[in-house]
Write an enzyme that holds these catalytic residues in place. Structure first.
Site, mmCIF file in Angstrom:
data_model
loop_
_atom_site.group_PDB
_atom_site.id
_atom_site.type_symbol
_atom_site.label_atom_id
_atom_site.label_comp_id
_atom_site.label_asym_id
_atom_site.label_seq_id
_atom_site.Cartn_x
_atom_site.Cartn_y
_atom_site.Cartn_z
ATOM 1 N N PRO A 32 -25.554 19.631 -27.515
ATOM 2 C CA PRO A 32 -25.435 18.806 -26.311
ATOM 3 C C PRO A 32 -25.397 17.325 -26.691
ATOM 4 O O PRO A 32 -26.006 16.922 -27.685
ATOM 5 C CB PRO A 32 -26.706 19.131 -25.510
ATOM 6 C CG PRO A 32 -27.222 20.410 -26.093
ATOM 7 C CD PRO A 32 -26.801 20.417 -27.529
ATOM 8 N N LYS A 33 -24.671 16.539 -25.923
ATOM 9 C CA LYS A 33 -24.651 15.090 -26.134
ATOM 10 C C LYS A 33 -25.670 14.448 -25.198
ATOM 11 O O LYS A 33 -25.511 14.479 -23.980
ATOM 12 C CB LYS A 33 -23.248 14.518 -25.878
ATOM 13 C CG LYS A 33 -23.158 13.024 -26.183
ATOM 14 C CD LYS A 33 -21.767 12.487 -25.924
ATOM 15 C CE LYS A 33 -21.687 11.015 -26.317
ATOM 16 N NZ LYS A 33 -22.650 10.166 -25.581
ATOM 17 N N TRP A 34 -26.703 13.848 -25.778
ATOM 18 C CA TRP A 34 -27.802 13.287 -25.000
ATOM 19 C C TRP A 34 -27.465 11.885 -24.522
ATOM 20 O O TRP A 34 -26.862 11.098 -25.248
ATOM 21 C CB TRP A 34 -29.078 13.280 -25.847
ATOM 22 C CG TRP A 34 -29.468 14.660 -26.223
ATOM 23 C CD1 TRP A 34 -29.073 15.353 -27.332
ATOM 24 C CD2 TRP A 34 -30.276 15.550 -25.463
ATOM 25 N NE1 TRP A 34 -29.589 16.627 -27.313
ATOM 26 C CE2 TRP A 34 -30.333 16.771 -26.173
ATOM 27 C CE3 TRP A 34 -30.966 15.441 -24.262
ATOM 28 C CZ2 TRP A 34 -31.042 17.872 -25.715
ATOM 29 C CZ3 TRP A 34 -31.681 16.532 -23.805
ATOM 30 C CH2 TRP A 34 -31.716 17.724 -24.523
ATOM 31 N N ASP A 179 -24.521 14.307 -21.424
ATOM 32 C CA ASP A 179 -23.302 13.502 -21.401
ATOM 33 C C ASP A 179 -22.108 14.188 -22.041
ATOM 34 O O ASP A 179 -21.112 13.537 -22.322
ATOM 35 C CB ASP A 179 -23.595 12.178 -22.130
ATOM 36 C CG ASP A 179 -22.598 11.096 -21.807
ATOM 37 O OD1 ASP A 179 -21.953 11.185 -20.762
ATOM 38 O OD2 ASP A 179 -22.473 10.164 -22.613
#
Length: 357
Positions: A32-34, A179
């Site tokens: 996941p893109k934090w 994100d």
């Protein structure tokens, strides 16, 4: 054989380039893109150093995180990750931004009210030795062994090799404030300052009122960015962001194209008080200085709000576009009054706790 020594601060983080979709080839790890502050954490004999993406120290802004990491991280390790703030069941980037404040009293208060967490996703050193020359897959395995099952405020990002699962993350995790998805080659070494990863983000379009512009690098012969607006249910026009991705030729063409809309634009302009962050009715206005803008010139030129542009954006942060939008085309068939917030896609909420399992 020479053993790689423990790197010292600062280290420029490895970066990502934008991709339109998840790579179909094998050999990728997906995460996941934090949506937080990129940070590299050094744990050494002198304590914890939290370094920002632009190589500056962050310790003073996150004293509670420094203390917590010092208590759980072994000496001689370096972690790459993201500083985030969790509010309720999702990330809150607005609250995270408020943590960067010059007043020590404000920092101390916010450390209690909106404590930060750190999400680790790469290992740059362990046992006092660099791991940056190891393949990504090996660094991930060592990171898992080092952290075990961490407890808040330290977290280990999920990872998968399954492209279908990563696609589900892309579609579902935005509701928890994330994100997008990051794709990393399993065989890749850690490459500071290089765009050696892929980031796949949500892409959407919206029709916005063009109600102003800024000059391009202080030259009044080219447009730098268009100021975008959306109407709320009460008919108030809010400044939602800018579109700024133009060729130099188009920047120059826009000067003539928008010239007629400058005539008498400020007389009844909805943003004529635009040197404040917001009007009394909560209206978003352009031109507000903040600790994020620094010395940047935010002066702007008004346009009569009569033209509509379709722009591409990734997601909203509150009532504004999180990043600069991309101009797609003019919409002469669209009335400015129809450019409302209710055209935007609503994100389905998702519990952040589920992402950490």
């Amino acid at each position: 054989m020479v053993t790689p020594s423990m790197p010292t601060p600062p280290i420029a983080p490895m970066l990502a380039k934008v991709a339109a979709e998840l790579p179909a080839a094998d050999g990728f790890l997906f995460e996941p893109k934090w949506d937080g502050f990129r940070a590299i954490v050094f744990s050494n004999k002198d304590g914890i150093v939290i370094q920002s993406r632009d190589l500056k120290p962050l310790n003073r802004y996150f004293p509670e995180l420094e203390k917590a990491l010092a208590a759980v991280l072994p000496k001689g390790c370096i972690l790459d990750g993201e500083v985030v703030v969790v509010r309720g069941s999702a990330l809150d980037f607005d609250a995270l931004q408020q943590r960067i404040h010059p007043a020590p009293s404000r920092i101390a208060r916010l450390a209690k009210e909106t404590p930060a967490s750190f999400v680790a996703f790469d290992l740059l050193a362990a046992g006092g030795k660099s791991t940056m020359t190891l393949p990504q897959a090996q660094r991930r395995e060592r990171l898992e062994r080092l952290l075990g099952k961490p407890k808040s405020p330290l977290h280990l990002t999920p990872v998968t090799r399954d492209r279908a699962e990563a696609q589900q993350w892309l579609e579902r995790f935005e509701g928890a404030g994330l994100d997008g998805v990051i794709a990393k080659l399993e065989s890749a070494t850690y490459q500071p300052a290089k765009r050696a990863m892929l980031k796949i983000k949500h892409v959407r379009s919206a029709d916005c009122v063009v109600a102003g512009f800024r000059w391009y690098k202080d030259h009044e012969d080219a447009i730098g960015s268009l100021l975008l607006g959306l109407y709320d249910e009460a008919g108030v026009l809010h400044h939602v962001g800018v579109a700024s991705s133009f060729t130099l030729e188009m920047r120059q063409t826009l000067v003539d194209e928008l010239a007629s809309l400058r005539e008498g634009a400020l007389e009844n302009h909805p943003w004529r008080a635009g040197d404040d962050e917001s009007a009394e009715d909560g209206q978003r206005l352009p031109g507000a200085q903040s600790r994020w803008s620094g010395d940047k010139d935010l002066s702007w030129q008004a346009l009569r709000p009569e033209r509509v542009a379709e722009v591409k954006y990734d997601h909203l942060q509150g009532m504004r576009f999180r990043h600069a939008a991309t101009f797609l085309r003019w919409r002469p068939d669209k009335a400015p009054a129809d450019c409302r917030y209710d055209q935007l896609e609503v994100t389905t909420p998702f519990e952040l706790a589920k992402i950490f399992g």
